[in-house]
Design a protein around this motif. Structure first.
Motif, PDB file in Angstrom:
ATOM      1  N   PHE A 311      24.331  37.349 -74.403  1.00 45.39           N
ATOM      2  CA  PHE A 311      24.302  37.340 -72.946  1.00 45.39           C
ATOM      3  C   PHE A 311      25.706  37.158 -72.388  1.00 45.39           C
ATOM      4  CE2 PHE A 311      23.743  32.920 -74.201  1.00 45.39           C
ATOM      5  CZ  PHE A 311      24.459  32.168 -73.266  1.00 45.39           C
ATOM      6  N   THR A 312      25.870  37.514 -71.137  1.00 45.66           N
ATOM      7  CA  THR A 312      27.138  37.319 -70.442  1.00 45.66           C
ATOM      8  C   THR A 312      26.927  36.366 -69.273  1.00 45.66           C
ATOM      9  OG1 THR A 312      26.772  39.227 -69.006  1.00 45.66           O
ATOM     10  CG2 THR A 312      27.999  39.617 -71.059  1.00 45.66           C
ATOM     11  N   VAL A 313      27.990  35.673 -68.913  1.00 45.61           N
ATOM     12  CA  VAL A 313      27.943  34.747 -67.790  1.00 45.61           C
ATOM     13  C   VAL A 313      29.108  35.071 -66.865  1.00 45.61           C
ATOM     14  CG1 VAL A 313      27.822  32.335 -67.069  1.00 45.61           C
ATOM     15  CG2 VAL A 313      27.107  32.968 -69.373  1.00 45.61           C
ATOM     16  N   SER A 314      28.834  35.165 -65.591  1.00 45.84           N
ATOM     17  CA  SER A 314      29.888  35.387 -64.606  1.00 45.84           C
ATOM     18  C   SER A 314      29.661  34.438 -63.439  1.00 45.84           C
ATOM     19  CB  SER A 314      29.896  36.833 -64.119  1.00 45.84           C
ATOM     20  OG  SER A 314      30.934  37.034 -63.189  1.00 45.84           O
ATOM     21  N   ARG A 315      30.656  33.569 -63.175  1.00 50.72           N
ATOM     22  CA  ARG A 315      30.540  32.609 -62.082  1.00 50.72           C
ATOM     23  C   ARG A 315      31.809  32.637 -61.240  1.00 50.72           C
ATOM     24  NH1 ARG A 315      27.072  28.205 -62.927  1.00 50.72           N
ATOM     25  NH2 ARG A 315      27.750  27.550 -60.843  1.00 50.72           N
ATOM     26  N   THR A 316      31.640  32.467 -59.957  1.00 52.12           N
ATOM     27  CA  THR A 316      32.754  32.461 -59.012  1.00 52.12           C
ATOM     28  C   THR A 316      32.806  31.118 -58.296  1.00 52.12           C
ATOM     29  OG1 THR A 316      32.551  34.848 -58.670  1.00 52.12           O
ATOM     30  CG2 THR A 316      33.748  33.606 -56.995  1.00 52.12           C
ATOM     31  N   PHE A 317      34.021  30.546 -58.197  1.00 45.62           N
ATOM     32  CA  PHE A 317      34.189  29.228 -57.593  1.00 45.62           C
ATOM     33  C   PHE A 317      35.314  29.265 -56.550  1.00 45.62           C
ATOM     34  CE2 PHE A 317      32.707  28.737 -61.938  1.00 45.62           C
ATOM     35  CZ  PHE A 317      31.623  27.881 -61.797  1.00 45.62           C
ATOM     36  N   PRO A 318      35.029  28.917 -55.294  1.00 43.34           N
ATOM     37  CA  PRO A 318      36.090  28.828 -54.281  1.00 43.34           C
ATOM     38  C   PRO A 318      37.084  27.727 -54.666  1.00 43.34           C
ATOM     39  CG  PRO A 318      33.902  28.816 -53.267  1.00 43.34           C
ATOM     40  CD  PRO A 318      33.696  28.624 -54.731  1.00 43.34           C
ATOM     41  N   GLN A 334      40.243  32.234 -51.692  1.00 48.07           N
ATOM     42  CA  GLN A 334      40.812  32.155 -53.036  1.00 48.07           C
ATOM     43  C   GLN A 334      39.721  31.689 -54.000  1.00 48.07           C
ATOM     44  OE1 GLN A 334      44.382  33.076 -53.570  1.00 48.07           O
ATOM     45  NE2 GLN A 334      43.474  33.995 -51.733  1.00 48.07           N
ATOM     46  N   GLU A 335      39.370  32.538 -54.942  1.00 51.11           N
ATOM     47  CA  GLU A 335      38.247  32.247 -55.841  1.00 51.11           C
ATOM     48  C   GLU A 335      38.654  32.394 -57.302  1.00 51.11           C
ATOM     49  OE1 GLU A 335      34.393  33.613 -53.191  1.00 51.11           O
ATOM     50  OE2 GLU A 335      35.412  35.122 -54.410  1.00 51.11           O
ATOM     51  N   LEU A 336      38.217  31.433 -58.105  1.00 51.49           N
ATOM     52  CA  LEU A 336      38.378  31.503 -59.554  1.00 51.49           C
ATOM     53  C   LEU A 336      37.122  32.140 -60.138  1.00 51.49           C
ATOM     54  CD1 LEU A 336      39.914  30.578 -62.213  1.00 51.49           C
ATOM     55  CD2 LEU A 336      38.442  28.549 -62.128  1.00 51.49           C
ATOM     56  N   VAL A 337      37.298  33.168 -60.961  1.00 50.46           N
ATOM     57  CA  VAL A 337      36.148  33.848 -61.573  1.00 50.46           C
ATOM     58  C   VAL A 337      36.207  33.640 -63.086  1.00 50.46           C
ATOM     59  CG1 VAL A 337      34.935  36.033 -61.895  1.00 50.46           C
ATOM     60  CG2 VAL A 337      36.173  35.595 -59.760  1.00 50.46           C
ATOM     61  N   LEU A 346      27.405  31.123 -79.401  1.00 53.87           N
ATOM     62  CA  LEU A 346      28.831  30.824 -79.480  1.00 53.87           C
ATOM     63  C   LEU A 346      29.606  31.703 -78.510  1.00 53.87           C
ATOM     64  CD1 LEU A 346      29.208  30.707 -83.381  1.00 53.87           C
ATOM     65  CD2 LEU A 346      28.645  28.814 -81.831  1.00 53.87           C
ATOM     66  N   ILE A 347      30.652  31.158 -77.907  1.00 57.00           N
ATOM     67  CA  ILE A 347      31.484  31.929 -76.988  1.00 57.00           C
ATOM     68  C   ILE A 347      32.263  32.967 -77.781  1.00 57.00           C
ATOM     69  CG2 ILE A 347      33.407  31.819 -75.362  1.00 57.00           C
ATOM     70  CD1 ILE A 347      32.445  28.985 -74.651  1.00 57.00           C
ATOM     71  N   ASP A 348      32.038  34.232 -77.463  1.00 60.76           N
ATOM     72  CA  ASP A 348      32.696  35.325 -78.181  1.00 60.76           C
ATOM     73  C   ASP A 348      33.909  35.836 -77.420  1.00 60.76           C
ATOM     74  OD1 ASP A 348      32.662  37.324 -80.391  1.00 60.76           O
ATOM     75  OD2 ASP A 348      32.347  38.728 -78.734  1.00 60.76           O
ATOM     76  N   ASP A 349      33.844  35.756 -76.107  1.00 60.27           N
ATOM     77  CA  ASP A 349      34.963  36.234 -75.295  1.00 60.27           C
ATOM     78  C   ASP A 349      34.936  35.484 -73.974  1.00 60.27           C
ATOM     79  OD1 ASP A 349      37.166  37.739 -74.606  1.00 60.27           O
ATOM     80  OD2 ASP A 349      35.970  39.367 -73.752  1.00 60.27           O
ATOM     81  N   VAL A 350      36.107  35.233 -73.398  1.00 65.51           N
ATOM     82  CA  VAL A 350      36.187  34.556 -72.112  1.00 65.51           C
ATOM     83  C   VAL A 350      37.419  35.042 -71.366  1.00 65.51           C
ATOM     84  CG1 VAL A 350      37.386  32.577 -73.155  1.00 65.51           C
ATOM     85  CG2 VAL A 350      36.283  32.323 -70.932  1.00 65.51           C
ATOM     86  N   THR A 351      37.269  35.301 -70.085  1.00 62.86           N
ATOM     87  CA  THR A 351      38.390  35.702 -69.240  1.00 62.86           C
ATOM     88  C   THR A 351      38.369  34.893 -67.952  1.00 62.86           C
ATOM     89  OG1 THR A 351      37.109  37.466 -68.198  1.00 62.86           O
ATOM     90  CG2 THR A 351      38.443  38.059 -70.125  1.00 62.86           C
ATOM     91  N   LEU A 352      39.568  34.607 -67.445  1.00 63.77           N
ATOM     92  CA  LEU A 352      39.734  33.939 -66.155  1.00 63.77           C
ATOM     93  C   LEU A 352      40.394  34.909 -65.187  1.00 63.77           C
ATOM     94  CD1 LEU A 352      41.137  30.367 -66.946  1.00 63.77           C
ATOM     95  CD2 LEU A 352      38.822  30.988 -66.302  1.00 63.77           C
ATOM     96  N   PHE A 408      40.174  20.920 -61.763  1.00 60.28           N
ATOM     97  CA  PHE A 408      39.311  21.866 -61.054  1.00 60.28           C
ATOM     98  C   PHE A 408      38.776  22.934 -62.002  1.00 60.28           C
ATOM     99  CE2 PHE A 408      39.264  26.135 -59.067  1.00 60.28           C
ATOM    100  CZ  PHE A 408      38.099  25.984 -58.302  1.00 60.28           C
ATOM    101  N   VAL A 409      39.661  23.517 -62.817  1.00 59.64           N
ATOM    102  CA  VAL A 409      39.233  24.556 -63.758  1.00 59.64           C
ATOM    103  C   VAL A 409      38.249  23.975 -64.776  1.00 59.64           C
ATOM    104  CG1 VAL A 409      40.007  26.152 -65.548  1.00 59.64           C
ATOM    105  CG2 VAL A 409      41.342  25.890 -63.449  1.00 59.64           C
ATOM    106  N   ALA A 410      38.531  22.763 -65.262  1.00 63.02           N
ATOM    107  CA  ALA A 410      37.622  22.125 -66.222  1.00 63.02           C
ATOM    108  C   ALA A 410      36.253  21.873 -65.597  1.00 63.02           C
ATOM    109  CB  ALA A 410      38.225  20.815 -66.720  1.00 63.02           C
ATOM    110  N   LYS A 411      36.236  21.469 -64.331  1.00 65.82           N
ATOM    111  CA  LYS A 411      34.963  21.232 -63.638  1.00 65.82           C
ATOM    112  C   LYS A 411      34.166  22.530 -63.519  1.00 65.82           C
ATOM    113  CE  LYS A 411      33.033  19.501 -59.298  1.00 65.82           C
ATOM    114  NZ  LYS A 411      33.349  18.952 -57.942  1.00 65.82           N
ATOM    115  N   CYS A 412      34.878  23.631 -63.240  1.00 66.04           N
ATOM    116  CA  CYS A 412      34.203  24.929 -63.156  1.00 66.04           C
ATOM    117  C   CYS A 412      33.594  25.315 -64.498  1.00 66.04           C
ATOM    118  CB  CYS A 412      35.183  26.003 -62.688  1.00 66.04           C
ATOM    119  SG  CYS A 412      35.775  25.775 -60.995  1.00 66.04           S
ATOM    120  N   PHE A 413      34.350  25.112 -65.590  1.00 66.63           N
ATOM    121  CA  PHE A 413      33.822  25.404 -66.925  1.00 66.63           C
ATOM    122  C   PHE A 413      32.613  24.519 -67.224  1.00 66.63           C
ATOM    123  CE2 PHE A 413      37.503  27.945 -67.987  1.00 66.63           C
ATOM    124  CZ  PHE A 413      37.030  28.776 -68.983  1.00 66.63           C
ATOM    125  N   ASP A 414      32.665  23.277 -66.789  1.00 69.14           N
ATOM    126  CA  ASP A 414      31.542  22.365 -67.008  1.00 69.14           C
ATOM    127  C   ASP A 414      30.288  22.902 -66.330  1.00 69.14           C
ATOM    128  OD1 ASP A 414      30.138  20.061 -67.767  1.00 69.14           O
ATOM    129  OD2 ASP A 414      30.618  19.060 -65.878  1.00 69.14           O
TER     130      ASP A 414
END
Length: 420
Positions: A311-318, A334-337, A346-352, A408-414
């Motif tokens: 599966f894939t996961v895509s989340r956007t955070f202001p 301004q949004e972090l995706v 297991l995480i196979d790929d991740v992009t910011l 902030f980035v760690a909280k988004c990953f959480d």
């Protein structure tokens, strides 16, 4: 003729009248199988009157033990001349289908907090919540005599005969009452020689806990995994307070024993007397050699989570204004995706995708940090790896904790890995 007797047996502090049983050993029944060596083409199925029935009652309330027992019987027992209905109940747990995604189906963080078990069963179908207010039923037959409609009609008859409750079997093979309130879902596993069909009946389950355990969260998951169909549910005890798990177990058990093996007809007390009756079974290695190994596999992370389809996961955070570059004015939000691909849990790929405002404030999302996530479990393990990598980045400086941008980035990953 085998001797019969009335038995009163104390189980979980309640006195349960089990009724007429035969003096036969459940242990002998389950260890005399030759199902493994039998070939389908060599098997001659008996006439209906040659088939006997048993109601097995599991003495365990552990979800992994009961799923292991179900799997053991499916793999090892010969149901050619002997059909079995197993009844069982569990402590609070969420059970997903073989091809489902647990992060999509259940509130994982809530299950962890409340110590509610999550289990993946071997059959397909959707997700269900179990507690001691559920009665779970498994029907075992030879593959050729698998008949889901027969089993569901039998339960429907038991509800009416025992409690006067009218129910309907819908197109999804759910049992519903009172304008389509679901009281039972259903799933099955069909093998080369053996098949089973199982369902759960809501008697007096905690519906508040059920709702919280299966609550839909903002997850951003895209997958081809089987998704559950949400339905309004009801407890049988809300319809008739006389319905308890024990009384329902007795009603369905006797309906099963009084019904011929291949067609729905009332054989009455005469047919009950010809059956093997109600029998407690003790799901241990002493009774079922190899059961502990099956249980260990079923409760492993690799099975419960690692068997999840890709599966894939895509989340956007202001991004909060206070961590953007202070000297800049931005016309766009301004949004972090965060995008991830997860395979075998297991995480196979991740992009910011980092917005200009966050870059200009000093955060660049170095590749070395992101690569630390590859191969990590899609759990807090990934978050811990991210935080460690961020701190390692400052190894030669006096930095001992994450700054506000890293936090902030760690909280988004959480929020991504805990789907909250």
């Amino acid at each position: 003729m085998a001797q019969t007797m009335m038995r009163k047996i104390v189980m979980s502090g309640a006195c349960v009248v089990l009724g007429i049983t035969r003096r036969s050993s459940s242990r002998c029944l389950v260890t005399s199988s030759n199902n493994v060596t039998m070939k389908k083409k060599d098997r001659v199925l008996p006439e209906e009157e040659e088939i006997t029935k048993s109601v097995f009652m599991s003495q365990s309330t552990d979800i992994y033990t009961n799923l292991a027992l179900e799997d053991w019987m499916y793999r090892n027992m010969d149901f050619t001349n002997h059909h079995v209905m197993m009844v069982w109940r569990n402590e609070p747990s969420v059970v997903i289908g073989r091809h489902q995604n647990p992060w999509l189906e259940a509130n994982i963080s809530h299950l962890t907090e409340k110590d509610i078990s999550l289990a993946r069963r071997n059959s397909g179908g959707g997700t269900v919540y179990h507690d001691r207010g559920n009665l779970n039923i498994t029907f075992f037959t030879p593959r050729e005599r698998y008949d889901r409609k027969y089993n569901l009609e039998l339960i429907k008859r038991a509800l009416f005969r025992g409690f006067g409750i009218k129910s309907v079997i819908n197109k999804r093979d759910d049992i519903v009452v009172r304008d389509n309130y679901k009281i039972s879902g259903t799933a099955a596993k069909l093998g080369r020689l053996t098949a089973y069909h199982h369902c759960t009946l809501l008697v007096n389950a905690n519906k508040a806990d059920l709702s919280k355990a299966l609550a839909k969260r903002e997850h951003g998951i895209q997958t081809k995994a089987t998704e559950s169909t949400r339905s309004a549910v009801a407890n049988l005890a809300d319809i008739d307070h006389k319905v308890t798990v024990d009384s329902l177990q007795t009603a369905v058990g006797y309906e099963y024993l009084r019904t011929p093996a291949l067609h729905l007809e009332d054989g009455g007390q005469g047919l009950i007397m010809k059956q093997r009756g109600f029998q407690f079974v003790n799901p241990t290695d002493n009774w079922f050699p190899g059961l502990a190994e099956l249980k260990q596999e079923l409760q492993s992370w690799d099975w419960c989570f690692g068997r999840t389809p890709v599966f894939t996961v895509s989340r956007t955070f202001p991004v909060p204004a206070e961590i953007l570059a202070p000297s800049k004015v931005y016309t766009a939000t301004q949004e972090l995706v965060i995008n991830m691909t997860v395979e075998k849990g297991l995480i196979d790929d991740v992009t910011l995708s980092i917005p200009p405002g966050l870059i200009e404030s000093g955060f660049h999302g170095e590749a070395s940090v992101i690569t630390h996530l590859k191969g990590k479990r899609f759990t807090s393990e990934a978050l811990n790896a991210l935080q460690d990598a961020m701190l390692t980045r400052h190894l030669n400086s006096d930095v001992k904790k994450l700054d506000e941008k890293d936090q902030f980035v760690a909280k988004c990953f959480d929020q991504v890995v805990n789907t909250i």
